[in-house]
Design an enzyme around this catalytic site. Structure first.
Site, PDB file in Angstrom:
ATOM      1  N   VAL A   1     -35.141 -17.909  56.000  1.00 39.58           N
ATOM      2  CA  VAL A   1     -35.032 -17.902  54.535  1.00 39.58           C
ATOM      3  C   VAL A   1     -36.107 -18.803  53.926  1.00 39.58           C
ATOM      4  O   VAL A   1     -36.266 -19.955  54.320  1.00 39.58           O
ATOM      5  CB  VAL A   1     -33.615 -18.355  54.105  1.00 39.58           C
ATOM      6  CG1 VAL A   1     -33.555 -18.603  52.599  1.00 39.58           C
ATOM      7  CG2 VAL A   1     -32.595 -17.315  54.521  1.00 39.58           C
TER       8      VAL A   1
ATOM      9  N   GLU B   1     -45.210 -21.206  61.221  1.00 40.69           N
ATOM     10  CA  GLU B   1     -46.046 -20.872  60.076  1.00 40.69           C
ATOM     11  C   GLU B   1     -45.236 -20.633  58.790  1.00 40.69           C
ATOM     12  O   GLU B   1     -45.570 -21.189  57.737  1.00 40.69           O
ATOM     13  CB  GLU B   1     -46.855 -19.620  60.475  1.00 40.69           C
ATOM     14  CG  GLU B   1     -47.971 -19.266  59.582  1.00 40.69           C
ATOM     15  CD  GLU B   1     -47.664 -17.972  58.858  1.00 40.69           C
ATOM     16  OE1 GLU B   1     -48.035 -17.896  57.685  1.00 40.69           O
ATOM     17  OE2 GLU B   1     -47.043 -17.069  59.454  1.00 40.69           O
TER      18      GLU B   1
ATOM     19  N   ASP C   1     -45.428 -19.224  69.889  1.00 44.53           N
ATOM     20  CA  ASP C   1     -46.680 -18.469  69.695  1.00 44.53           C
ATOM     21  C   ASP C   1     -47.933 -19.349  69.758  1.00 44.53           C
ATOM     22  O   ASP C   1     -49.029 -18.832  69.930  1.00 44.53           O
ATOM     23  CB  ASP C   1     -46.667 -17.746  68.336  1.00 44.53           C
ATOM     24  CG  ASP C   1     -45.447 -16.860  68.158  1.00 44.53           C
ATOM     25  OD1 ASP C   1     -44.899 -16.408  69.172  1.00 44.53           O
ATOM     26  OD2 ASP C   1     -45.041 -16.642  67.004  1.00 44.53           O
TER      27      ASP C   1
HETATM   28  O1  F6P Z   1     -42.503 -16.563  66.252  1.00 46.39           O
HETATM   29  C1  F6P Z   1     -41.753 -16.488  67.413  1.00 46.39           C
HETATM   30  C2  F6P Z   1     -41.403 -15.079  67.727  1.00 46.39           C
HETATM   31  O2  F6P Z   1     -40.643 -15.053  68.920  1.00 46.39           O
HETATM   32  C3  F6P Z   1     -42.587 -14.113  67.817  1.00 46.39           C
HETATM   33  O3  F6P Z   1     -43.279 -14.223  69.030  1.00 46.39           O
HETATM   34  C4  F6P Z   1     -41.905 -12.781  67.610  1.00 46.39           C
HETATM   35  O4  F6P Z   1     -42.752 -11.803  67.089  1.00 46.39           O
HETATM   36  C5  F6P Z   1     -40.841 -13.124  66.605  1.00 46.39           C
HETATM   37  O5  F6P Z   1     -40.605 -14.515  66.703  1.00 46.39           O
HETATM   38  C6  F6P Z   1     -39.545 -12.375  66.826  1.00 46.39           C
HETATM   39  O6  F6P Z   1     -38.669 -12.759  65.829  1.00 46.39           O
HETATM   40  P1  F6P Z   1     -37.137 -12.351  65.757  1.00 46.39           P
HETATM   41  O7  F6P Z   1     -36.390 -13.196  66.732  1.00 46.39           O
HETATM   42  O8  F6P Z   1     -36.746 -12.630  64.360  1.00 46.39           O
HETATM   43  O9  F6P Z   1     -37.068 -10.898  66.133  1.00 46.39           O
END
Ligand code: F6P
Length: 345
Positions: A72, A102, A126
């Site tokens: 959020v 980020e 990442d």
């Molecule tokens: O930023 C970390 C990360 O694991 C990325 O590598 C990936 O694209 C994203 O988060 C996946 O996010 P979520 O758990 O919201 O699907």
């Protein structure tokens, strides 16, 4: 002085180690610590609890975050900034330590520009944040992905197959490059270099013509691929958006595997590592890095160093501007790919 802590964005190994270190260091500064639940949401919804030595003991090695997390962003919520400011005032919060990647730190940057006292801690598997050489969580994700590549090697070799391993990393190839080099992959595909599947197929064919019977391909989820000469390079997404409104990545591994099998005739399978890379206990390296970041962040609050983020430079923890950390993504330098290429073929 009351100091609030939040964890935002995807969870990541080492979050609890940072929280523990902040709370432990806070005792020396005489801070009262408050944990905000589920990232910025904790301020928007006034949802928090007291963090003490007792509530943060035994968590160093635990994955996830005891604070909960969400993507959020107060700037995408109606009157979000006002709500955050009111919650800070109402609860007598002197400063906020935002542990995030980020998305979380971009919001932190804007808030500090609005005059709020914010300190950042760089978290993400990442490793895409600028201003720091490494984020915590990355080392653990690489260790998990490397082990997976090692395991896939045995099956690829025994069955004489090509195996494609899809790893996370969003729009950068840090996990793919590190796990690919560490695991001895034969092809590494990353967002920094659009994938030419024709060249990948030729490369695998050459390897097999030279006597190899299997190949391992590591592909980062954010790799852009081009299927036909008249097409643009494309990012592969599930079509759905995440909580922050960004496209959910994933699926490129299946396309790469299908194209390799179609073009080479070799049996090709795919393994998508997904959230396994983000869960569980942090490596010793991440525990130490997270602990050092936590202690430093608490000291930054004590020194009044706001609008900054704890960062790693060489082997030193320093403070850098939050804005420098989030301006653009930190890509993998070319030298890494040159090293990886020495072992292809
Ligand atoms: O930023 C970390 C990360 O694991 C990325 O590598 C990936 O694209 C994203 O988060 C996946 O996010 P979520 O758990 O919201 O699907």
């Amino acid at each position: 002085m009351k100091v609030a802590v939040l964890t935002g964005g995807g969870d990541c190994p080492g979050l609890n180690a940072v929280i523990r270190a902040i709370v432990r260091r806070a005792t020396a500064h005489g801070f009262e610590m408050m944990g905000l639940r589920d990232g910025w949401k904790g301020l928007l919804e006034d949802n928090h609890f007291r963090l003490t030595r007792e509530t943060t003991s035994g968590i160093l090695h635990r994955g996830g975050t005891i604070l909960g997390t969400s993507r959020v962003n107060p700037f995408k919520v109606e009157n979000g900034l006002e709500k955050v400011k009111r919650a800070i005032e109402r609860n007598g919060i002197h400063a906020v330590i935002a542990i995030g990647g980020e998305g979380t730190l971009s919001a932190a940057t804007r808030m500090s520009e609005e005059g709020l006292r914010i300190v950042g801690v760089p978290k993400t598997i990442d490793n895409d944040l600028n201003g720091t050489e490494f984020t915590f969580g990355f080392d653990t994700a690489v260790a998990i992905a490397t082990e997976a590549v090692d395991r896939l090697h045995s099956t690829a070799e025994s069955h004489k197959r090509v195996i494609v391993c899809e790893v996370m990393g969003r729009h950068v190839g840090w996990i793919a490059t590190y796990a690919g080099i560490a695991g001895g992959a034969d092809v590494i595909l990353v967002p920094e270099i659009p994938a030419d599947l024709e060249r990948v197929a030729e490369h695998i064919q050459r390897r097999h013509a030279g006597g190899r019977t299997f190949s391992i391909v590591v592909v980062a989820e954010g790799t852009r691929i081009k299927l036909a000469a008249d097409q643009n390079e494309q990012l592969v997404t599930s079509g759905a958006l995440d909580e922050a409104g960004r496209p959910r990545l994933g699926g490129v591994g299946n396309i790469v595997a299908h194209e390799i099998e179609r073009r080479t005739g070799f049996e090709t399978r795919v393994s998508v590592l997904g959230h396994i890379q983000r869960g569980g206990a942090p490596t010793a390296h991440d525990r130490v890095l997270a602990t050092r970041y936590g202690v430093h962040a608490c000291d930054m609050v004590a020194r009044g160093e706001f609008g900054k983020m704890a960062a790693l430079k060489g082997n030193e923890i320093i403070s850098v501007d939050l804005s420098a950390a989030t301006k653009e993504l930190k890509k993998v330098p070319k030298e890494f790919f040159e090293v990886a290429q020495v072992f292809f073929g």
